[in-house]
Design a protein around this motif. Structure first.
Motif, short mmCIF file in Angstrom:
data_model
loop_
_atom_site.label_atom_id
_atom_site.label_comp_id
_atom_site.label_asym_id
_atom_site.label_seq_id
_atom_site.Cartn_x
_atom_site.Cartn_y
_atom_site.Cartn_z
N GLU A 173 68.42 10.61 67.95
CA GLU A 173 67.46 10.91 66.88
C GLU A 173 66.03 10.85 67.41
OE1 GLU A 173 65.64 9.03 62.76
OE2 GLU A 173 67.61 8.34 63.41
N VAL A 174 65.75 9.83 68.21
CA VAL A 174 64.40 9.65 68.76
C VAL A 174 64.04 10.83 69.66
CG1 VAL A 174 62.98 8.21 70.27
CG2 VAL A 174 64.51 7.14 68.59
N LEU A 175 64.94 11.20 70.54
CA LEU A 175 64.69 12.32 71.46
C LEU A 175 64.53 13.63 70.70
CD1 LEU A 175 64.48 13.24 74.41
CD2 LEU A 175 66.95 13.53 74.39
N PHE A 176 65.43 13.89 69.76
CA PHE A 176 65.36 15.11 68.96
C PHE A 176 64.05 15.18 68.19
CE2 PHE A 176 65.99 17.23 64.85
CZ PHE A 176 66.29 18.51 65.29
N THR A 177 63.62 14.06 67.62
CA THR A 177 62.40 14.03 66.83
C THR A 177 61.19 14.40 67.67
OG1 THR A 177 63.33 12.35 65.38
CG2 THR A 177 60.95 12.57 65.37
N GLY A 178 61.07 13.83 68.85
CA GLY A 178 59.94 14.15 69.72
C GLY A 178 59.90 15.60 70.14
N ILE A 179 61.05 16.13 70.54
CA ILE A 179 61.11 17.52 70.99
C ILE A 179 60.89 18.48 69.82
CG2 ILE A 179 62.65 19.29 71.95
CD1 ILE A 179 63.87 17.02 73.68
N ALA A 180 61.53 18.20 68.69
CA ALA A 180 61.41 19.09 67.53
C ALA A 180 59.98 19.16 67.01
CB ALA A 180 62.35 18.62 66.41
N SER A 181 59.29 18.04 66.95
CA SER A 181 57.91 18.08 66.43
C SER A 181 56.97 18.79 67.39
CB SER A 181 57.41 16.67 66.11
OG SER A 181 57.39 15.89 67.27
N ALA A 182 57.18 18.64 68.70
CA ALA A 182 56.35 19.36 69.67
C ALA A 182 56.60 20.88 69.56
CB ALA A 182 56.63 18.87 71.08
N CYS A 183 57.86 21.26 69.40
CA CYS A 183 58.19 22.69 69.24
C CYS A 183 57.61 23.23 67.94
CB CYS A 183 59.70 22.90 69.28
SG CYS A 183 60.42 22.67 70.90
N PHE A 184 57.70 22.45 66.87
CA PHE A 184 57.16 22.88 65.58
C PHE A 184 55.64 23.08 65.68
CE2 PHE A 184 55.99 21.87 61.04
CZ PHE A 184 56.41 23.08 60.53
N ALA A 185 54.96 22.20 66.41
CA ALA A 185 53.51 22.35 66.61
C ALA A 185 53.21 23.65 67.35
CB ALA A 185 52.95 21.15 67.37
N GLN A 186 54.01 23.98 68.35
CA GLN A 186 53.80 25.23 69.10
C GLN A 186 54.02 26.44 68.19
OE1 GLN A 186 52.03 23.89 71.70
NE2 GLN A 186 52.85 25.60 72.83
N ILE A 187 55.00 26.38 67.32
CA ILE A 187 55.25 27.47 66.37
C ILE A 187 54.05 27.61 65.43
CG2 ILE A 187 56.68 28.18 64.41
CD1 ILE A 187 59.07 26.89 65.99
#
Length: 157
Positions: A8-22
């Motif tokens: 969950e921790v890893l997914f959260t960090g990666i997902a939020s960074a990707c969402f910011a790029q989008i």
């Protein structure tokens, strides 16, 4: 299986960074009225994906391990270094690159071999870092509290 773990921790960090790029691509489209997918792979801009990623990682660690845990203290310390770097050192490097590009353009007689243009958009304004941090907090809270209740993600429980 997924929630309350390191996944969950890893997914959260990666997902939020990707969402910011989008979001950067969307904001670019709204301001320039054209799509530029190169924005998705560049640093700098609004919101800071570095800030979103490390803050969401820290908040997620706090939610999973506890906000008084050593793991949270380490994650938050790491996040603060990244935030300071994004708004400080990398922003200064971008300003230096812009100045060097202008100087080289001014002194170039355009008959010599063209020089490599330095990348200017490296860092973030404090506002971009702040907005990235808010995005990271929001993503961590949403993934931790809302996603587990979504029926189509039942297999992750």
């Amino acid at each position: 299986m997924f929630y309350g773990t390191g996944y969950e921790v890893l997914f959260t960090g990666i997902a939020s960074a990707c969402f910011a790029q989008i979001l950067k691509v969307i904001f670019y489209f709204l301001t320039h009225k054209k799509i530029n997918f190169k924005i998705f792979t560049t640093t700098g801009g609004m919101p800071s994906s570095h800030s979103a990623g490390v803050i969401s990682l820290s908040v997620s660690v706090g939610l999973v391990e506890g906000f008084s845990s050593v793991a949270f203290a380490i994650a938050l310390g790491y996040a603060l270094v990244v935030l300071q770097d994004a708004a400080g050192l990398r922003r200064a490097a971008g300003k230096t690159a812009a100045t060097l590009n202008r100087l080289l353009n001014d002194i170039s007689d355009h008959t010599t071999k063209p020089y490599e243009v330095l990348k200017e958009l490296l860092g973030h304004t404090p506002f971009e870092v702040f907005m990235g941090s808010l995005l990271g907090i929001s993503c961590a809270l949403w993934i931790h509290f809302v996603m587990p209740g979504l029926p189509f993600l039942e297999f992750l429980r």
